[in-house]
Each structure stands twice: as C-alpha cells, then as structure tokens.
Design an enzyme around this catalytic site. Structure first.
Site, PDB file in Angstrom:
ATOM      1  N   SER A 259       0.914  -1.110   0.070  1.00  0.00           N
ATOM      2  CA  SER A 259      -0.034  -0.057  -0.049  1.00  0.00           C
ATOM      3  C   SER A 259       1.076   1.194  -0.116  1.00  0.00           C
ATOM      4  O   SER A 259       2.227   1.195   0.478  1.00  0.00           O
ATOM      5  CB  SER A 259      -1.111   0.121   1.172  1.00  0.00           C
ATOM      6  N   LYS A 260       0.084   2.240  -0.674  1.00  0.00           N
ATOM      7  CA  LYS A 260       1.154   3.592  -0.827  1.00  0.00           C
ATOM      8  C   LYS A 260       1.312   4.015   0.539  1.00  0.00           C
ATOM      9  O   LYS A 260       2.391   4.821   0.794  1.00  0.00           O
ATOM     10  CB  LYS A 260       0.486   4.552  -1.743  1.00  0.00           C
ATOM     11  N   ARG A 261       0.678   3.730   1.925  1.00  0.00           N
ATOM     12  CA  ARG A 261       1.108   4.270   2.858  1.00  0.00           C
ATOM     13  C   ARG A 261       2.271   3.776   3.683  1.00  0.00           C
ATOM     14  O   ARG A 261       3.067   4.237   4.371  1.00  0.00           O
ATOM     15  CB  ARG A 261      -0.187   4.279   3.971  1.00  0.00           C
ATOM     16  N   LYS A 262       2.662   2.699   3.130  1.00  0.00           N
ATOM     17  CA  LYS A 262       3.670   1.862   3.627  1.00  0.00           C
ATOM     18  C   LYS A 262       5.136   1.957   2.868  1.00  0.00           C
ATOM     19  O   LYS A 262       6.070   2.168   3.056  1.00  0.00           O
ATOM     20  CB  LYS A 262       3.545   0.511   3.801  1.00  0.00           C
TER      21      LYS A 262
END
Ligand code: GLU
Length: 486
Positions: A259-262
């Site tokens: 995920s782009k958050r990680k």
C-alpha cells in the site's frame, strides 16, 4: 491445461484510477510471460466504467509505465485488434444487450428498490447483526410488469438471480477447487440505474467475447471470481481457466497488502529514483515465482523460456526495496561505461530536464561550479532530516498534527490530474486555509520536506521539477520523521 485447439489469450484489465501501480506491472509480466511462452496473445483492456473514479491521464501513464519496463501487448485501445473497442466505456451497448439476454433467460431481474430503502435495510441488518446484503425484494416481481415499469422510465438496476443455496466451485490452477455456498452471495447488481455495467458484468462479458483462455489476476479478486462463475453459468458459457497470483506485500512485520501508505507503489517512483527497467522487471519476476535453484537474476527472455505455473509459491511475496536495490546494483555494474552514460542521460542528466530546472537557479549562481550544489536535491534519493528537524514545526501545532497535515497535502495533489506549479500552489493555499496554518510556516515545512534545506529556489517550481513521485515520497518520509520526533 488449455483444451486442445483453444489458443492461449490472456489479458490485463487495469482501471485507470491513478498512478501506474507496481501490482499492475507484476500481473502484466506474468500474463506476458505465459502468453509469449505459449505462442498466445496478450491483450490490454481498460476497465473504465466507473467514471467517477477514472482519471483522464491515468490510461496513458499505464501504457507508458508498461512500455518502460519493456512489455508490449498484441491488442489494446492504443494498438487496436479484432475485438475492439478495448475500452469498456466504449462498450456500453454490448453490456446492455447482454443484461437483456440474462433478463430474457430469467437469470436476472429488474430491481426498483430506492437508495433510501436499501440504506434502511442496511441499518436494520446491522442492528439485527444479520449479514449485510440485498434481501431480494424485487426478485419475484412479474417480469412483464417489471418491463412495463422500466419502459415507463422508472429507475431500476438489473440484478443477477443468484441460486438461493448450494455449493458452487471454480478451479484455480494454483489453488485447486475454491468452493463457496451460494447463500453467502447476494443478488449482484449487473447494470446500474444509469445503464452502466458493474465490474462483474463487464469483466465476464469481455473475457468471454475477447476469447480469453486464462484469467491471470491477483488473489484479491477471488471473491469476485466466485460471482463471475455464477455469471458464466447464467449465460451458459464455459468459464476461462483462473489463476490467482499471490498479492504483493509490504516489507512490514504483518506482511500487509502492498500500500502507498507503507511504501511507494507507482512504477514511476522506481523510474525516478533510477531503478533500471530490466531490474524492476526481473524483481517482479521473483515475486512468488522462482527461476529454479537459488537464481534471482534473469532476463525476461530467460524467464519466458523456463516459465511454468508450478514454480509459483503462494506465500505472499514481499516487495522488498533492499532486494530491488541489490538487483539493480548488479545490472548497473554490468553496464558498459557507455551504456551507463546513456542511462544517466535518459534519467535526468539531459538537456530537457536541465532546461526545466535552470530557470529556478540561474539568478542564484555566479559560476557554473555552483550549479550542482544549488540543485543537488533534484538528483538525490531520500534526504536526511536530522539537521533540520528543529525547523520542521508549525507554531502551536502538535508534531503529530503537522505530520497529518503533510499527508493531507499529499492527498490533495493525489486527487488532481497533472503536475504543475500552479496546481501545487493552488492546493497548498487551499490546504493552509483549511488547516488555519500561516503559509509562511506551512511552506517552510514543505520546503524542508522536499529539499532538506531552508533556503531553496521557489517552492512550487521546485516541487514541479522534482516530480510527483519524489515529492510524495519526501513528504511522507517527513511526516514519518515528525511523527516519531519527541
Ligand atoms: N479492473 C480490475 C482491476 O483494476 C480488473 C481485475 C481483473 O483482472 O479482472 O484490476
């Protein structure tokens, strides 16, 4: 595996909703490798029926990213082919016709339930702790009466009449029999009230009409496949062979879905930090698949030659940046100096790029030897914020809220098409007024985040020159650093 005489035809079907995702490249690679090895065809279809989510620039970004890593397709919106159009938004009549076929076969029915009724139903189901889903209220309506109401213009959707109970299964080449009870599936909407198809209808109709022999996609689609199998049955069609590849995972301890958050998920990020396309492609080839022995480095041609599905392991492959860098290093070191020079030029050391950044610094330098130091942050990787940590503050705002604020700015530009100084500036101004932050303070935090410095060329021009990928990465990292700081 493939019935004799049935040619291998595979596809990827990305939805153009954002930046080109490494997951799309990963699935494209496995489709491509299989098609090439089998002498089959690889199709690219754009699934853009959800127009509220589609972004106009996204389709071209997908084409460019796949071409950049070295993949091409035999049929698609840009190259045409015997099953054109390959953009679902241009195939509306085909889906409506097929919905009609299902209505005629009594496999589907018109549903006139209003949003309001469905919302109340949901609340009631939640309160009674019952499974959520449509209660089949309209399923027993007289079809002739329903057709009359539709003809009179009453808004409605078309739903699949899912069998009320009983097990049904599909065969996944990697996973074997996948079974579910029909009771767990409610009557899926096939055609929305605006006449547009849902993903399920469009996907099944197209895979059938485009003669797709193998649907190779990520495992997150398994629950959809269960619905698709019911649709194939309702049409009286043979389903394709299904292959659900393991999902890419973050390199965190829970191995969550990438995920782009990680971590960065856009192919363009890896391009912009100077990963070589052949290294990225090779790396994606090691995700869930093994070449044999402990060999990690191989070319696309070598992968195609030995490709087989029994070398897939289903444990989630970790998208590990260190491993990618390790592979990249190997490719980089093998280049001749001449090739390396070409790669560096293609990357950022070219006239077009310099021309876009020189106006930012021309008036700030006195001699050419001051040029590189003045723009060094445009060519470097992750920045060290330790020396400037004390400056990454907004008066009277808790560090955790500053971190959140930075992410809110990222969300703002993510939602916009294009990447220009003006857009970045407009969003920043709106963002400051929303948070009640003074631009003087907020822009300093942005400036430090993207350059690591307090004195730089004009901020939004700098962000424009840096590019979306690196800007996003630096803002996210800064948010992390501020979030952790005491
Ligand atoms: N449109 C879906 C996606 O965005 C396609 C999934 C599939 O391959 O069927 O990935």
């Amino acid at each position: 595996m493939t019935p004799p005489g049935k040619p291998v035809r595979v596809r990827i079907a990305p939805s153009p909703t954002g930046d080109p995702h490494v997951g799309t490249a990963y699935i494209a690679l496995f489709n491509y490798a299989f098609a090439r090895q089998q002498g089959g065809k690889f199709v690219l279809r754009i699934e853009d029926t959800d127009l509220s989510r589609a972004r106009t620039d996204s389709e071209q970004l997908i084409f460019d990213a796949l071409h950049w890593i070295g993949l091409t397709w035999d049929e698609g919106p840009d190259v045409g082919g015997p099953h054109a159009p390959y953009r679902q938004s241009e195939r509306g009549d085909i889906y409506r016709e097929h919905a009609r076929v299902l209505l005629d076969r009594r496999e589907a029915y018109r549903c006139f339930c209003t949003e309001d009724r469905l919302a109340k139903l949901r609340i009631q189901q939640q309160a009674e702790k019952r499974p959520l889903g449509y209660d089949r209220h309209c399923r027993e309506l007289d079809p002739a009466e329903a057709a009359r109401r539709a003809a009179a213009g009453e808004p409605h959707v078309v739903r699949l009449g899912v069998p009320l109970s009983g097990p049904f299964a599909f065969h996944d080449l990697l996973r074997g029999e996948v079974t579910r009870d029909a009771r767990e599936i409610d009557d899926q909407v096939l055609l929305k009230s605006d006449g547009m198809p849902t993903y399920h209808l469009a996907n099944v109709v197209d895979d059938h009409l485009m003669a797709i022999s193998h649907v190779i996609r990520a495992e997150e689609w398994i629950s959809s496949t269960q619905k698709h199998v019911l649709l194939y049955r309702a049409f009286g069609w043979d389903p394709p062979q299904f292959i659900h590849m393991p999902l890419l995972r973050n390199a965190d301890k829970d191995k969550t879905k990438i995920s782009k958050r990680k971590q960065p998920v856009s192919v363009n990020y890896y391009r912009d930090i100077g990963i070589l396309p052949e290294a990225l492609l090779n790396f994606l080839g090691t995700m869930g698949w093994s070449f044999g022995g402990d060999r990690e480095k191989f070319t696309l041609a070598e992968m195609i030659e030995v490709f087989s599905w029994d070398r897939i392991s289903l444990g989630g492959p970790v998208f590990n940046l260190e491993k990618l860098t390790w592979l990249n290093e190997k490719y980089l070191h093998e280049l001749s100096v001449d090739e390396l020079a070409d790669r560096a030029i293609a990357w950022r050391l070219n006239k077009a790029y310099l021309t876009s950044v020189l106006p930012l610094v021309q008036k700030r330098i006195r001699k050419l030897d001051e040029l590189i130091p003045a723009i060094e942050f445009l060519f470097s990787g992750d920045l060290d914020y330790t020396p400037v940590l004390g400056e990454l503050v907004i008066p009277d705002v808790a560090p955790a809220d500053v971190a959140k604020g930075l992410l809110a700015y990222v969300e703002r530009f993510e939602a916009r098409v294009g990447w220009t100084k003006q857009m970045l500036e407009d969003e920043a101004a709106a963002w400051c007024s929303e948070l009640g932050w003074k631009t003087k303070h907020a822009y300093m935090v942005l400036r430090i985040a993207v350059t690591g410095r307090t004195a730089t060329p004009p901020l939004f021009e700098t962000m424009a020159a840096l590019g979306k990928e690196i800007t996003r990465r630096r803002l996210r990292r800064t948010a992390e650093v501020i979030g952790k700081a005491k």
